[in-house]
Design a protein around this motif. Sequence first.
Motif, PDB file in Angstrom:
ATOM      1  N   SER A 104     -10.630  -2.341  -0.670  1.00  7.33           N
ATOM      2  CA  SER A 104      -9.872  -1.384   0.127  1.00  7.33           C
ATOM      3  C   SER A 104     -10.001  -1.794   1.593  1.00  7.33           C
ATOM      4  O   SER A 104     -10.916  -2.525   1.960  1.00  7.33           O
ATOM      5  N   ARG A 119      -8.047  -0.636  -8.653  1.00  5.53           N
ATOM      6  CA  ARG A 119      -7.485  -1.757  -7.917  1.00  5.53           C
ATOM      7  C   ARG A 119      -8.335  -3.012  -8.057  1.00  5.53           C
ATOM      8  O   ARG A 119      -9.499  -2.952  -8.418  1.00  5.53           O
ATOM      9  N   GLU A 155     -12.597   1.859  -7.388  1.00  5.03           N
ATOM     10  CA  GLU A 155     -12.893   0.791  -6.432  1.00  5.03           C
ATOM     11  C   GLU A 155     -13.654  -0.335  -7.120  1.00  5.03           C
ATOM     12  O   GLU A 155     -14.603  -0.091  -7.850  1.00  5.03           O
ATOM     13  N   VAL A 187      -6.760   3.472   1.168  1.00  8.48           N
ATOM     14  CA  VAL A 187      -7.642   4.357   0.406  1.00  8.48           C
ATOM     15  C   VAL A 187      -6.824   5.237  -0.534  1.00  8.48           C
ATOM     16  O   VAL A 187      -7.155   5.420  -1.707  1.00  8.48           O
ATOM     17  N   SER A 215       0.791  -1.234   0.000  1.00  4.61           N
ATOM     18  CA  SER A 215       0.000   0.000   0.000  1.00  4.61           C
ATOM     19  C   SER A 215       0.821   1.281   0.000  1.00  4.61           C
ATOM     20  O   SER A 215       0.607   2.159  -0.824  1.00  4.61           O
ATOM     21  N   SER A 254      -4.144  -1.749  -0.821  1.00  3.55           N
ATOM     22  CA  SER A 254      -5.506  -1.665  -0.308  1.00  3.55           C
ATOM     23  C   SER A 254      -5.819  -0.383   0.459  1.00  3.55           C
ATOM     24  O   SER A 254      -6.959  -0.159   0.821  1.00  3.55           O
TER      25      SER A 254
END
Lengths: 413, 354
Positions: free
Chosen positions: A178, A174, A395, A164, A139, A162
């Motif tokens: 998340s 992605r 997302e 935000v 991340s 993951s």
Amino acid sequence: MKKLLSLAMAATLAFSVVACGGTDNTQNNDNAAPEASEDAGSTDAASDAATEGDVSSSYNGVLKVGGIGPTTGGAAVYGKAVMNAANLAVEEINAAGGVNGMELQFQFEDDEHDAEKSVNAYNTLKDWGMQMLMGTVTSTPCTAVVNESAKDNMFHLTPSGSAVESIAQPNAFRVCFSDPNQGAASAQYIGENGIATKVAVIYDSSDVYSSGIYEKFAAESANQGIEIVAQGAFTADNKTDFSQQLQAAKDAGAELVFLPIYYTEASVILKQAAGMNYEPIFFGCDGLDGLLAVEGFDTSLAEGVMLLTPFAADAEDEKTKNFVAAYQAAYGEIPNQFAADAYDAMYIIKAAAEQAGITADMSVSDMCEGMKTAMTQITVDGLTGEGITWDAEGEPSKSPKAVKITDGVYTAM
Amino acid sequence: MKKLSKTTKSNLITYGIVVVAYLVCEILMRTGHMSSLMKGILVPLCIYAILAVSLNLTVGILGELSLGHAGFMCVGAFTGAVFSKCTVEMIAVPGLRFLLALLVGIVCAGICGILIGIPVLRLRGDYLAIVTLAFGEIIKNLVNAIYFGMDKNGLHFSMKDSIALGLEPDGVIIIKGAQGITGTPTDSNFTIGVILLLITLIIVINLVHSRTGRAIMAIRDNRIAAESIGINITKYKILAFSVSAALAGAAGVLYAHNLSTLTALPKNFGYNMSIMILVFVVLGGIGSIRGSMIAAVILTLLPELLRALNEYRMLIYAVVLIAIMIFTWSPKGIALRERYSLAKLLKRREKEVQ
């Protein structure tokens, strides 16, 4: 002795010359790449034919996808899984005729799970002539790289970043959930299925993943009528003894202990809970995937543990079986969730590129614009979910799968 | 022309190397001959060079071992980044904002240096190494536990979690515990980095060659003798140490404004990083300002240039470390260097010409 010394010095010099030579080459590639693609990729195809045999001559140009992740250091397991699975997917896609008739080329660079190194890896891939990015695996580095890729307007799909902020830019999408989504989904799952109302949480406050899930879980559980009766935080520096946190949970009468942590610590928690005769329901997220493979862990302790995970290697569906068999044949180990995310990511790139009609002679920025629109239109059936769709934020929308460990295997609930 | 003294000449060469390197890089960048990798790594090179030069002040000139240089860098990075994030809407000029953030970072890191120095530098022996080692780890863990936010009511602070901040809906979380700071304006660039490196060099070199510098070196060479001639040992030790810490803070501010994300991981602000900087200093030559700068640049560039070798690059990196160690420190290496040194070769040629 002196001779030996001068030999060593000469060797060092030679290495540095080789290294410099290496960068010069990539630099040339960088300059040559746009020209080559203007010639409808004919020069590219020719040079590839020289290196890879006659097969590539049947392709209509080359699509260069770069990957970034840790292949050395503490998080190497994740980076290697992504690299292996992506290579597997690329081979399959190329064998089936490539993307839009283009040959898919994939190069993976190491970032040692460090933001600065990750940006260096990104720049190295740019010198190689990368047109799309499938990364970064972890991340925090992803958050740093996404700013760079946004400056270049390069299409960016992270398999497993993951946080935000990892896809805060419009060019980024992605594959995984998340962190907050996982927390919210866990709370909803527990609430809707009426598993428990009194919940204790043990989480790693020094870890982005763990604290991210916990915060959203805490916020969502209020809406679900779940009461958090105890919360025990630990940090990366004291994760060997959890008896205190477990005792607090026991005293508060928690029926369920939520563990938004990784499997190594979870195995210790399960062992210590058994030692103090505390038998609540344990519920975790995808970080618990791998629990059964911990060395020296009595798997009977994990009996009844529930986890929300997008991928379980021993699922019975056709796709997972084929993937696991192919991965095991190629690399000799059972793929984890990161591998599944990366495998899906390659197919998502293929689906979106075909939807957008990407051709090898498009500029990086034009590709990105096409891909951005296409990502919101496609629906992908992958290993990590059926009918996955994306919104413009990047997302994914897919339903989490809950699995329960019974008789030492993951079974779907 | 007036003849320059040997030290002035040597100092001018040090500045000259930086200026020439800057000009070459700028020309390459303007004409488009520089790879993206090189463009991206220029600022980190400046950061590590500043860190190495500043640590050399403690290790080489003051003669004390510090194992917490990354901790001071961390203090500078976080205070600078917090300042920039708080004022990103108030101060629109990036240059001014960065300058102020730089001052904040330097002052905070310097204060930490003084606070550590006051009790520890009074002692003899390896206590500074022990305390700075602990300081670095404490700072890293502390930063990971801090939650800091801002809304219209002012600033909020918590050590628990971001919910405990109780922010208004319009509030922004600035430090989010382990997730660190994201969205710091990327205000730093290569020119700023080089200017900072030059300023660092000027400060350190001038300090070393001043009356204060001679006092510091006298303490390093013989504490009792220095004390006997009336040098205030604690004062000079704290001075050198806090300047070194403040400069590390400057490097930290540069680091924080280079990437948009800032987290305190063991990798970037932990013990390993402190050792890494120490390696730059030792391999560049303890006490040699120019050497530590060059070592920092080479050892930062090397792993990146060796990327083509994949996992073997770390192996080669280790071999190179050993090779440099032999070249700079072993008696045979020193003899070899003296025999084939550039200055001597030039002199010999001059003689031949005559």
